[in-house]
Design a protein around this motif. Structure first.
Motif, PDB file in Angstrom:
ATOM      1  N   TYR A  95      95.019  69.864  99.959  1.00  0.00           N
ATOM      2  CA  TYR A  95      94.744  68.444  99.796  1.00  0.00           C
ATOM      3  C   TYR A  95      94.305  68.135  98.371  1.00  0.00           C
ATOM      4  N   CYS A  96      94.811  67.031  97.877  1.00  0.00           N
ATOM      5  CA  CYS A  96      94.346  66.467  96.617  1.00  0.00           C
ATOM      6  C   CYS A  96      93.326  65.378  96.941  1.00  0.00           C
ATOM      7  N   ALA A  97      92.300  65.247  96.098  1.00  0.00           N
ATOM      8  CA  ALA A  97      91.272  64.257  96.374  1.00  0.00           C
ATOM      9  C   ALA A  97      90.665  63.725  95.085  1.00  0.00           C
ATOM     10  N   ARG A  98      90.187  62.480  95.165  1.00  0.00           N
ATOM     11  CA  ARG A  98      89.489  61.861  94.046  1.00  0.00           C
ATOM     12  C   ARG A  98      87.992  61.951  94.285  1.00  0.00           C
ATOM     13  N   LYS A  99      87.286  62.432  93.272  1.00  0.00           N
ATOM     14  CA  LYS A  99      85.843  62.564  93.412  1.00  0.00           C
ATOM     15  C   LYS A  99      85.153  61.240  93.100  1.00  0.00           C
ATOM     16  N   SER A 100      84.228  60.867  93.950  1.00  0.00           N
ATOM     17  CA  SER A 100      83.430  59.678  93.688  1.00  0.00           C
ATOM     18  C   SER A 100      82.389  59.989  92.615  1.00  0.00           C
ATOM     19  N   LEU A 101      81.730  58.976  92.094  1.00  0.00           N
ATOM     20  CA  LEU A 101      80.754  59.188  91.027  1.00  0.00           C
ATOM     21  C   LEU A 101      79.549  59.969  91.545  1.00  0.00           C
ATOM     22  N   GLY A 102      79.047  60.864  90.710  1.00  0.00           N
ATOM     23  CA  GLY A 102      77.900  61.662  91.099  1.00  0.00           C
ATOM     24  C   GLY A 102      78.298  62.780  92.047  1.00  0.00           C
ATOM     25  N   GLY A 103      77.305  63.462  92.584  1.00  0.00           N
ATOM     26  CA  GLY A 103      77.569  64.500  93.555  1.00  0.00           C
ATOM     27  C   GLY A 103      78.045  65.795  92.935  1.00  0.00           C
ATOM     28  N   ASN A 104      78.571  66.656  93.768  1.00  0.00           N
ATOM     29  CA  ASN A 104      78.960  68.012  93.387  1.00  0.00           C
ATOM     30  C   ASN A 104      80.458  68.171  93.563  1.00  0.00           C
ATOM     31  N   TYR A 105      81.140  68.678  92.552  1.00  0.00           N
ATOM     32  CA  TYR A 105      82.605  68.758  92.622  1.00  0.00           C
ATOM     33  C   TYR A 105      83.085  69.727  93.684  1.00  0.00           C
ATOM     34  N   ARG A 106      82.214  70.598  94.194  1.00  0.00           N
ATOM     35  CA  ARG A 106      82.614  71.559  95.215  1.00  0.00           C
ATOM     36  C   ARG A 106      82.459  71.014  96.632  1.00  0.00           C
ATOM     37  N   ASN A 107      81.831  69.853  96.762  1.00  0.00           N
ATOM     38  CA  ASN A 107      81.454  69.328  98.077  1.00  0.00           C
ATOM     39  C   ASN A 107      82.468  68.308  98.562  1.00  0.00           C
ATOM     40  N   THR A 108      83.082  68.562  99.714  1.00  0.00           N
ATOM     41  CA  THR A 108      84.078  67.633 100.238  1.00  0.00           C
ATOM     42  C   THR A 108      83.506  66.237 100.440  1.00  0.00           C
ATOM     43  N   LYS A 109      82.227  66.142 100.744  1.00  0.00           N
ATOM     44  CA  LYS A 109      81.607  64.844 101.019  1.00  0.00           C
ATOM     45  C   LYS A 109      81.506  63.970  99.788  1.00  0.00           C
ATOM     46  N   ASP A 110      81.680  64.561  98.604  1.00  0.00           N
ATOM     47  CA  ASP A 110      81.589  63.796  97.364  1.00  0.00           C
ATOM     48  C   ASP A 110      82.956  63.335  96.863  1.00  0.00           C
ATOM     49  N   TYR A 111      83.973  63.439  97.702  1.00  0.00           N
ATOM     50  CA  TYR A 111      85.308  62.941  97.380  1.00  0.00           C
ATOM     51  C   TYR A 111      85.623  61.790  98.331  1.00  0.00           C
ATOM     52  N   ASP A 112      86.137  60.684  97.785  1.00  0.00           N
ATOM     53  CA  ASP A 112      86.272  59.485  98.601  1.00  0.00           C
ATOM     54  C   ASP A 112      87.706  59.120  98.970  1.00  0.00           C
ATOM     55  N   ILE A 113      88.679  59.651  98.275  1.00  0.00           N
ATOM     56  CA  ILE A 113      90.075  59.360  98.603  1.00  0.00           C
ATOM     57  C   ILE A 113      90.827  60.676  98.689  1.00  0.00           C
ATOM     58  N   TRP A 114      91.591  60.831  99.794  1.00  0.00           N
ATOM     59  CA  TRP A 114      92.297  62.078 100.072  1.00  0.00           C
ATOM     60  C   TRP A 114      93.772  61.823 100.323  1.00  0.00           C
ATOM     61  N   GLY A 115      94.581  62.802  99.932  1.00  0.00           N
ATOM     62  CA  GLY A 115      95.979  62.763 100.298  1.00  0.00           C
ATOM     63  C   GLY A 115      96.178  63.267 101.711  1.00  0.00           C
ATOM     64  N   GLN A 116      97.438  63.292 102.144  1.00  0.00           N
ATOM     65  CA  GLN A 116      97.760  63.702 103.509  1.00  0.00           C
ATOM     66  C   GLN A 116      97.908  65.218 103.632  1.00  0.00           C
ATOM     67  N   GLY A 117      98.002  65.903 102.510  1.00  0.00           N
ATOM     68  CA  GLY A 117      98.090  67.358 102.514  1.00  0.00           C
ATOM     69  C   GLY A 117      99.515  67.870 102.447  1.00  0.00           C
ATOM     70  N   THR A 118      99.659  69.086 101.931  1.00  0.00           N
ATOM     71  CA  THR A 118     100.951  69.763 101.891  1.00  0.00           C
ATOM     72  C   THR A 118     100.737  71.211 102.324  1.00  0.00           C
ATOM     73  N   GLN A 119     101.625  71.700 103.181  1.00  0.00           N
ATOM     74  CA  GLN A 119     101.473  73.033 103.756  1.00  0.00           C
ATOM     75  C   GLN A 119     101.944  74.103 102.784  1.00  0.00           C
ATOM     76  N   VAL A 120     101.114  75.114 102.610  1.00  0.00           N
ATOM     77  CA  VAL A 120     101.473  76.308 101.845  1.00  0.00           C
ATOM     78  C   VAL A 120     101.375  77.500 102.786  1.00  0.00           C
ATOM     79  N   THR A 121     102.471  78.239 102.905  1.00  0.00           N
ATOM     80  CA  THR A 121     102.499  79.420 103.760  1.00  0.00           C
ATOM     81  C   THR A 121     102.941  80.614 102.930  1.00  0.00           C
ATOM     82  N   VAL A 122     102.113  81.657 102.926  1.00  0.00           N
ATOM     83  CA  VAL A 122     102.411  82.859 102.156  1.00  0.00           C
ATOM     84  C   VAL A 122     102.641  83.999 103.144  1.00  0.00           C
ATOM     85  N   SER A 123     103.825  84.556 103.125  1.00  0.00           N
ATOM     86  CA  SER A 123     104.159  85.642 104.044  1.00  0.00           C
ATOM     87  C   SER A 123     103.881  86.988 103.388  1.00  0.00           C
ATOM     88  N   SER A 124     103.513  87.946 104.213  1.00  0.00           N
ATOM     89  CA  SER A 124     103.180  89.278 103.689  1.00  0.00           C
ATOM     90  C   SER A 124     104.411  90.168 103.628  1.00  0.00           C
TER      91      SER A 124
END
Length: 124
Positions: A95-124
């Protein structure tokens, strides 16, 4: 309407590479920290990487440091995540996300807008 749209996911063998892109529409994101997160089945969403608004600083989770590179092109609006030396444990929805002002860049709760996501699958 503000939107983030990710692309570039897919199926790749271990050791391979993928490049994810995130495009914003509806409002400029050029003045915000942008981040990438991922969520594997049955696990919580976790921080992957973040980049400051002008690209002068980047931050990475220890698990991807040295393999992934985040970058941005404010002139054209996208944010990228170059993923090299992929491992099966990198399999997740990214997922890509935009961080809101303040907070911690590692914390999901500090991001306010999110994309829908893209699947990544890595086979062994």
């Amino acid at each position: 309407q503000v939107q983030l749209v990710e692309s570039g996911g897919g199926l790749v063998q271990a050791g391979g590479s993928l490049r994810l892109s995130c495009v914003a529409s509806g409002r400029t994101f050029s003045r915000y920290v942008m981040g990438w997160f991922r969520q594997a089945p049955g696990k919580e969403r976790e921080f992957v990487a973040a980049v400051t608004w002008n690209g002068d600083a980047t931050y990475y989770a220890d698990s991807v440091k040295g393999r992934f590179t985040i970058s941005r092109d404010n002139a054209k609006n996208p944010v990228f995540l170059q993923m090299n030396s992929l491992k099966p444990e990198d399999t997740a929805v990214y997922y890509c996300a935009r961080k809101s002002l303040g907070g911690n860049y590692r914390n999901t709760k500090d991001y306010d807008i999110w994309g829908q996501g893209t699947q990544v699958t890595v086979s062994s």
